[in-house]
Design a protein around this motif. Structure first.
Motif, PDB file in Angstrom:
ATOM      1  N   ARG A   1       0.838  -1.209   0.000  1.00 46.41           N
ATOM      2  CA  ARG A   1       0.000   0.000   0.000  1.00 46.41           C
ATOM      3  C   ARG A   1       0.866   1.250   0.000  1.00 46.41           C
ATOM      4  O   ARG A   1       0.558   2.237  -0.694  1.00 46.41           O
ATOM      5  CB  ARG A   1      -0.909  -0.016   1.225  1.00 46.41           C
ATOM      6  N   GLN A   2       1.963   1.240   0.771  1.00 39.84           N
ATOM      7  CA  GLN A   2       2.870   2.380   0.790  1.00 39.84           C
ATOM      8  C   GLN A   2       3.469   2.624  -0.595  1.00 39.84           C
ATOM      9  O   GLN A   2       3.573   3.762  -1.054  1.00 39.84           O
ATOM     10  CB  GLN A   2       3.979   2.154   1.820  1.00 39.84           C
ATOM     11  N   MET A   3       3.885   1.520  -1.244  1.00 40.23           N
ATOM     12  CA  MET A   3       4.459   1.647  -2.581  1.00 40.23           C
ATOM     13  C   MET A   3       3.420   2.196  -3.563  1.00 40.23           C
ATOM     14  O   MET A   3       3.741   3.033  -4.422  1.00 40.23           O
ATOM     15  CB  MET A   3       4.964   0.292  -3.064  1.00 40.23           C
ATOM     16  N   GLU A   4       2.191   1.754  -3.439  1.00 38.00           N
ATOM     17  CA  GLU A   4       1.142   2.231  -4.330  1.00 38.00           C
ATOM     18  C   GLU A   4       0.889   3.723  -4.127  1.00 38.00           C
ATOM     19  O   GLU A   4       0.721   4.478  -5.088  1.00 38.00           O
ATOM     20  CB  GLU A   4      -0.136   1.437  -4.070  1.00 38.00           C
ATOM     21  N   MET A   5       0.898   4.149  -2.869  1.00 43.93           N
ATOM     22  CA  MET A   5       0.710   5.562  -2.575  1.00 43.93           C
ATOM     23  C   MET A   5       1.854   6.395  -3.134  1.00 43.93           C
ATOM     24  O   MET A   5       1.642   7.488  -3.670  1.00 43.93           O
ATOM     25  CB  MET A   5       0.584   5.771  -1.059  1.00 43.93           C
ATOM     26  N   LEU A   6       3.077   5.873  -3.029  1.00 46.14           N
ATOM     27  CA  LEU A   6       4.232   6.589  -3.574  1.00 46.14           C
ATOM     28  C   LEU A   6       4.154   6.692  -5.095  1.00 46.14           C
ATOM     29  O   LEU A   6       4.495   7.721  -5.678  1.00 46.14           O
ATOM     30  CB  LEU A   6       5.531   5.894  -3.156  1.00 46.14           C
TER      31      LEU A   6
ATOM     32  N   GLU B   1       1.424   6.722  -6.884  1.00 50.23           N
ATOM     33  CA  GLU B   1       0.386   7.696  -7.200  1.00 50.23           C
ATOM     34  C   GLU B   1       0.903   9.121  -7.002  1.00 50.23           C
ATOM     35  O   GLU B   1       0.631  10.012  -7.811  1.00 50.23           O
ATOM     36  CB  GLU B   1      -0.834   7.459  -6.324  1.00 50.23           C
ATOM     37  N   LYS B   2       1.660   9.330  -5.927  1.00 49.52           N
ATOM     38  CA  LYS B   2       2.218  10.656  -5.662  1.00 49.52           C
ATOM     39  C   LYS B   2       3.216  11.045  -6.744  1.00 49.52           C
ATOM     40  O   LYS B   2       3.213  12.182  -7.240  1.00 49.52           O
ATOM     41  CB  LYS B   2       2.898  10.672  -4.290  1.00 49.52           C
ATOM     42  N   ASN B   3       4.073  10.083  -7.145  1.00 47.88           N
ATOM     43  CA  ASN B   3       5.053  10.372  -8.198  1.00 47.88           C
ATOM     44  C   ASN B   3       4.367  10.685  -9.520  1.00 47.88           C
ATOM     45  O   ASN B   3       4.805  11.568 -10.269  1.00 47.88           O
ATOM     46  CB  ASN B   3       6.006   9.185  -8.373  1.00 47.88           C
ATOM     47  N   LYS B   4       3.303   9.957  -9.813  1.00 51.05           N
ATOM     48  CA  LYS B   4       2.568  10.207 -11.055  1.00 51.05           C
ATOM     49  C   LYS B   4       1.987  11.612 -11.054  1.00 51.05           C
ATOM     50  O   LYS B   4       2.036  12.330 -12.072  1.00 51.05           O
ATOM     51  CB  LYS B   4       1.453   9.166 -11.209  1.00 51.05           C
ATOM     52  N   HIS B   5       1.432  12.006  -9.898  1.00 53.09           N
ATOM     53  CA  HIS B   5       0.876  13.358  -9.781  1.00 53.09           C
ATOM     54  C   HIS B   5       1.966  14.405  -9.964  1.00 53.09           C
ATOM     55  O   HIS B   5       1.772  15.407 -10.673  1.00 53.09           O
ATOM     56  CB  HIS B   5       0.201  13.531  -8.415  1.00 53.09           C
ATOM     57  N   LEU B   6       3.130  14.185  -9.355  1.00 53.45           N
ATOM     58  CA  LEU B   6       4.228  15.139  -9.474  1.00 53.45           C
ATOM     59  C   LEU B   6       4.756  15.213 -10.901  1.00 53.45           C
ATOM     60  O   LEU B   6       5.108  16.289 -11.387  1.00 53.45           O
ATOM     61  CB  LEU B   6       5.362  14.753  -8.517  1.00 53.45           C
ATOM     62  N   GLU B   7       4.804  14.066 -11.580  1.00 51.40           N
ATOM     63  CA  GLU B   7       5.264  14.050 -12.966  1.00 51.40           C
ATOM     64  C   GLU B   7       4.305  14.834 -13.864  1.00 51.40           C
ATOM     65  O   GLU B   7       4.731  15.580 -14.751  1.00 51.40           O
ATOM     66  CB  GLU B   7       5.383  12.609 -13.457  1.00 51.40           C
TER      67      GLU B   7
END
Length: 230
Positions: free
Chosen positions: A43-48, A50-56
């Motif tokens: 779950r932590q990896m999935e959240m990361l 998603e966050k990276n995708k948003h930042l990209e």
């Protein structure tokens, strides 16, 4: 312990999962995408991700805006160069409008001046303008962008009222003797109006930023003051 106390305890004890590493693989969390339960690590990896995708996506958006701003700045400099290089005051108003049309692919552009020096009083750009137009120019704190609701100034454009290509949306910029860089500080007397138009009702709209149009107004005003009495 309630939820808040559990959260506070984990925040106050960051080594908890270091000392109890086996819990990371055994704790199962519900997957928000409707799949089977996943471990805390997953779950932590999935959240990361998603966050990276948003930042990209955000970075890509900022780069696109930066590229667009660079392009606009280059066109503005090119247009200003033509304005500065023009030595014939009579030709300057037409050049300002025509060059802006070409540089920025604006379908229609025109301007009118008033209270010009006697040498220019019979020029086409100094044709009579009503008192309503002058009052409107004086009250225009920032460029107007939006629908053409029957503005007199819109009739100066190539596609006048009733024409097939009549302007459906317009941008109207006051020309002033002294232009301020502040967003809402019309610090000089208005001596003209610069109007841009398009048959496309979405080309100029009330949600547009006006920074670029203010710069156009400042540069055009500075060049055109040579046509005023001194």
């Amino acid at each position: 312990m309630n939820d808040r106390e559990v959260a506070d305890y984990l925040l106050a004890n960051p080594d908890f999962f270091v000392e109890h590493a086996e819990l990371l693989a055994t704790i199962k969390l519900g997957n928000p995408h409707g799949k089977a339960a996943v471990s805390l690590q997953e779950r932590q990896m999935e959240m990361l991700r998603e966050k990276n995708k948003h930042l990209e996506l955000r970075l890509s958006e900022l780069l696109r805006y930066g590229h667009e701003n660079d392009t606009i700045a280059g066109k503005l400099v090119h247009w200003a160069g033509h304005v500065l290089a023009e030595r014939d005051p009579h030709a300057l108003p037409r050049l300002i409008a025509e060059q802006l049309r070409q540089e920025f692919d604006v379908p229609q552009a025109a301007l009118r001046l008033w209270d010009v020096a006697d040498a220019y009083a019979q020029a086409s750009f100094a044709k009579h303008t009503s008192e309503e137009v002058r009052l409107f120019a004086s009250s225009l704190e920032v460029p107007y962008c939006g629908a053409n609701t029957g503005f007199e100034a819109a009739q100066w454009l190539d596609g006048g009222e009733g024409a097939e290509n009549a302007p459906q949306s317009v941008a109207i910029i006051a020309l002033r003797r002294r232009m301020s860089t502040e967003e809402r500080d019309p610090s000089g007397e208005a001596f003209g109006l610069f109007v841009l138009g398009s048959p496309d009702p979405r080309r100029f709209h009330d949600g547009m930023a006006t920074d670029f149009l203010r710069k156009v107004g400042t540069l055009a005003s500075a060049g055109l003051t040579r046509l005023l009495p001194h």
